[in-house]
Enzyme design. Structure first.
Site, mmCIF file in Angstrom:
data_model
loop_
_atom_site.group_PDB
_atom_site.id
_atom_site.type_symbol
_atom_site.label_atom_id
_atom_site.label_comp_id
_atom_site.label_asym_id
_atom_site.label_seq_id
_atom_site.Cartn_x
_atom_site.Cartn_y
_atom_site.Cartn_z
ATOM 1 N N HIS A 83 0.913 -1.101 0.073
ATOM 2 C CA HIS A 83 -0.226 0.081 -0.021
ATOM 3 C C HIS A 83 0.736 1.085 -0.026
ATOM 4 O O HIS A 83 1.714 1.432 0.776
ATOM 5 C CB HIS A 83 -1.082 0.025 1.453
ATOM 6 C CG HIS A 83 -2.098 1.059 1.338
ATOM 7 N ND1 HIS A 83 -3.282 0.933 0.844
ATOM 8 C CD2 HIS A 83 -1.739 2.486 1.650
ATOM 9 C CE1 HIS A 83 -3.559 1.968 0.711
ATOM 10 N NE2 HIS A 83 -2.917 2.861 1.252
ATOM 11 N N TYR A 212 -7.638 10.447 4.973
ATOM 12 C CA TYR A 212 -7.878 11.303 6.253
ATOM 13 C C TYR A 212 -8.595 12.442 5.969
ATOM 14 O O TYR A 212 -8.286 13.269 5.029
ATOM 15 C CB TYR A 212 -6.382 12.014 6.356
ATOM 16 C CG TYR A 212 -5.315 10.898 6.790
ATOM 17 C CD1 TYR A 212 -5.222 10.432 8.292
ATOM 18 C CD2 TYR A 212 -4.232 10.645 5.839
ATOM 19 C CE1 TYR A 212 -4.197 9.207 8.549
ATOM 20 C CE2 TYR A 212 -3.243 9.561 6.462
ATOM 21 C CZ TYR A 212 -3.493 9.191 7.572
ATOM 22 O OH TYR A 212 -2.464 8.164 7.982
ATOM 23 N N PRO A 304 -2.069 6.461 17.548
ATOM 24 C CA PRO A 304 -2.110 5.692 16.482
ATOM 25 C C PRO A 304 -2.114 6.577 15.181
ATOM 26 O O PRO A 304 -2.577 5.964 14.025
ATOM 27 C CB PRO A 304 -3.509 4.850 16.303
ATOM 28 C CG PRO A 304 -4.384 5.617 17.532
ATOM 29 C CD PRO A 304 -3.376 6.513 18.418
ATOM 30 N N LYS A 308 2.482 3.989 13.881
ATOM 31 C CA LYS A 308 3.993 3.832 14.204
ATOM 32 C C LYS A 308 4.188 2.499 15.418
ATOM 33 O O LYS A 308 5.055 1.948 15.614
ATOM 34 C CB LYS A 308 4.855 4.946 14.898
ATOM 35 C CG LYS A 308 4.692 5.971 13.799
ATOM 36 C CD LYS A 308 5.581 5.674 12.752
ATOM 37 C CE LYS A 308 5.844 6.900 11.932
ATOM 38 N NZ LYS A 308 6.229 6.501 10.487
ATOM 39 N N TYR A 400 6.485 9.035 7.186
ATOM 40 C CA TYR A 400 5.103 8.448 7.193
ATOM 41 C C TYR A 400 5.263 6.816 7.296
ATOM 42 O O TYR A 400 4.681 5.957 7.777
ATOM 43 C CB TYR A 400 4.290 8.871 6.031
ATOM 44 C CG TYR A 400 2.962 8.246 6.129
ATOM 45 C CD1 TYR A 400 2.115 8.472 7.275
ATOM 46 C CD2 TYR A 400 2.278 7.538 5.146
ATOM 47 C CE1 TYR A 400 0.624 8.030 7.045
ATOM 48 C CE2 TYR A 400 1.102 7.131 4.885
ATOM 49 C CZ TYR A 400 0.331 7.407 6.163
ATOM 50 O OH TYR A 400 -1.024 6.875 6.116
#
Ligand code: APR
Length: 403
Positions: A83, A212, A304, A308, A400
């Site tokens: 992904h 998001y 979250p 990570k 990221y």
């Protein structure tokens, strides 16, 4: 219950007693066992519980490389999927970042944490590793002893104890390791003042990206898990019980917050699991306290917002396995202190990025109008920069996906 016994070892002793069979404890156990270090895992829950508990699911490229290096990536290669795109949605529209083509060009592997835990457990047991389920560690009364003891409640509810040379606290934020830290231990704690309702929906993903959404009602997030299951997050008023909203209200909020003019409605389905997550950060410093070493959520709790937690747990477990092996097999006295310093470098870097994400995704809670206008304007400016600046996009991608 003991799952398969290694070469005979005296009852209730091991050079390294590992508390907790999550990603941190099980990777550590696999690596120590393979390195010939005598170890045993004590896990409070049943085997069925640890193998089915739904948690995180986004594995960073470094995590995958670590698991590959140790021959533990067969399951995620078979059933995980790659992904590399995320999408930001605001009332100004949406934009996508193909982070797999940015920064270090790394991507995530989506693989449910319970499947990773199952793989790690299977490898460990197949290699003859020792693990005791339904065995709850109660305390490590004297972590500075050279032969520390772990007091436990065994599977029949009886008090018992284990003797070790080192205890690896991989038992999460509410475990015995944290409770046993000596008085005066420094814990850096930050409550970000924001809560999420975490949802597992029995519904196919609605986007081919991590979504998001920044909406006046609050943040909403979308993350694919499997072709039939999707993780959603909704910013949620602090202190509200998880079961307060009906499924209809949940889908209404998700539809509202994630709506864009050019993208159809979300795929709905039953909500299989819901939980409230208060976004907090917490770092124990140092991670070594005599014979007690911390890793995973026991070492540091991370919100979250940037997925990570499991990745840090894997990274720390590998560092700790090297350090314990160097100490026990090669007499390297500085290795465990170096573990703490090295792991903390990665932890703080991840905390920094996670905080950056929190500030991007949420309006500042409880701020007077002027302050919140200031914060909102900064958020818009930050998003505009992320939308347009290649340098900013590269920085985002590197942080990221990396740990
Ligand atoms: N005694 C023995 N086992 C315990 C005890 C105890 N007192 N307390 C907790 N445990 C067990 C839990 O049942 C769990 O199986 O410790 C394990 C800790 O596992 P995780 O919570 O998965 O923690 P960790 O391995 O550090 O992995 C961190 O998990 O919570 C997610 O988002 C987090 O992805 C991150 C990852």
């Amino acid at each position: 219950m003991t799952q398969r016994q290694n070469t005979p070892a005296p009852r209730n002793t091991a050079d390294v007693v590992i508390l907790g069979a999550g990603p941190a404890g099980l990777l550590l156990a696999n690596l120590l066992h393979r390195n010939g270090v005598d170890c045993a895992v004590l896990e409070r829950a049943t085997r069925a519980h640890v193998q089915t508990r739904a948690r995180a699911g986004f594995l960073a490229a470094t995590t995958v490389r670590t698991l590959e290096r140790h021959g533990l990536a067969d399951g995620l290669h078979r059933r995980g999927h790659r992904h590399g795109t995320c999408e930001f949605r605001t009332d100004d529209g949406r934009f996508r970042l193909d982070y797999a083509t940015l920064g270090r060009r790394d991507q995530h592997t989506v693989y449910p944490q319970q499947d990773l835990v199952t793989d790690l457990l299977t490898h460990y047991l197949d290699a003859g590793g020792r693990i005791h389920f339904e065995t709850e560690a109660l305390a490590v009364p004297d972590p500075h002893s050279t032969r520390p003891t772990v007091t436990v409640r065994d599977a029949d509810g009886r008090p018992d104890h284990w003797q070790a040379r080192y205890v690896a606290g991989c038992d999460g934020r509410h475990g015995a390791a944290r409770r046993s830290l000596p008085p005066g231990t420094v814990r850096h704690h930050r409550d970000h003042g924001v809560s999420w309702l975490g949802l597992l929906a029995q519904a196919p993903p609605s986007l081919d990206a991590v979504g998001y959404a920044l909406h006046p009602h609050g943040f909403a997030g979308h993350m694919a898990r499997t072709p039939h299951v999707t993780r959603y997050y909704l910013q949620y008023e602090r202190g509200t019980p998880a079961d307060t909203w009906t499924e209809d209200r949940i889908w209404h909020e998700l539809d509202t917050r994630m709506r864009t003019d050019d993208h159809g409605p979300l795929h709905h389905g039953p909500i299989a699991h819901r939980t409230v997550v208060d976004l907090e950060s917490d770092v124990v410093q140092p991670l070594r306290h005599g014979s007690l070493l911390l890793a995973g959520d026991a070492a540091s709790l991370i919100s979250p917002s940037a997925a990570k937690g499991a990745n840090l747990a894997v990274l720390e477990a590998e560092l700790l396995a090297h350090a314990l092996t160097d100490t026990l097999a090669h007499g390297d006295r500085g290795a465990l202190d170096r573990y703490s310093a090295q792991a903390l470098t990665h932890i703080w870097r991840a905390q920094d990025f996670s905080l950056w994400m929190i500030r991007l995704l949420h309006a500042e809670p409880g701020q007077p109008h002027g302050e919140s206008f200031f914060h909102e304007s900064l958020r818009r400016s930050r998003l505009a920069s992320l939308r347009t600046s290649r340098t900013h996009q590269d920085w985002f991608a590197e942080n990221y996906v990396g740990v």
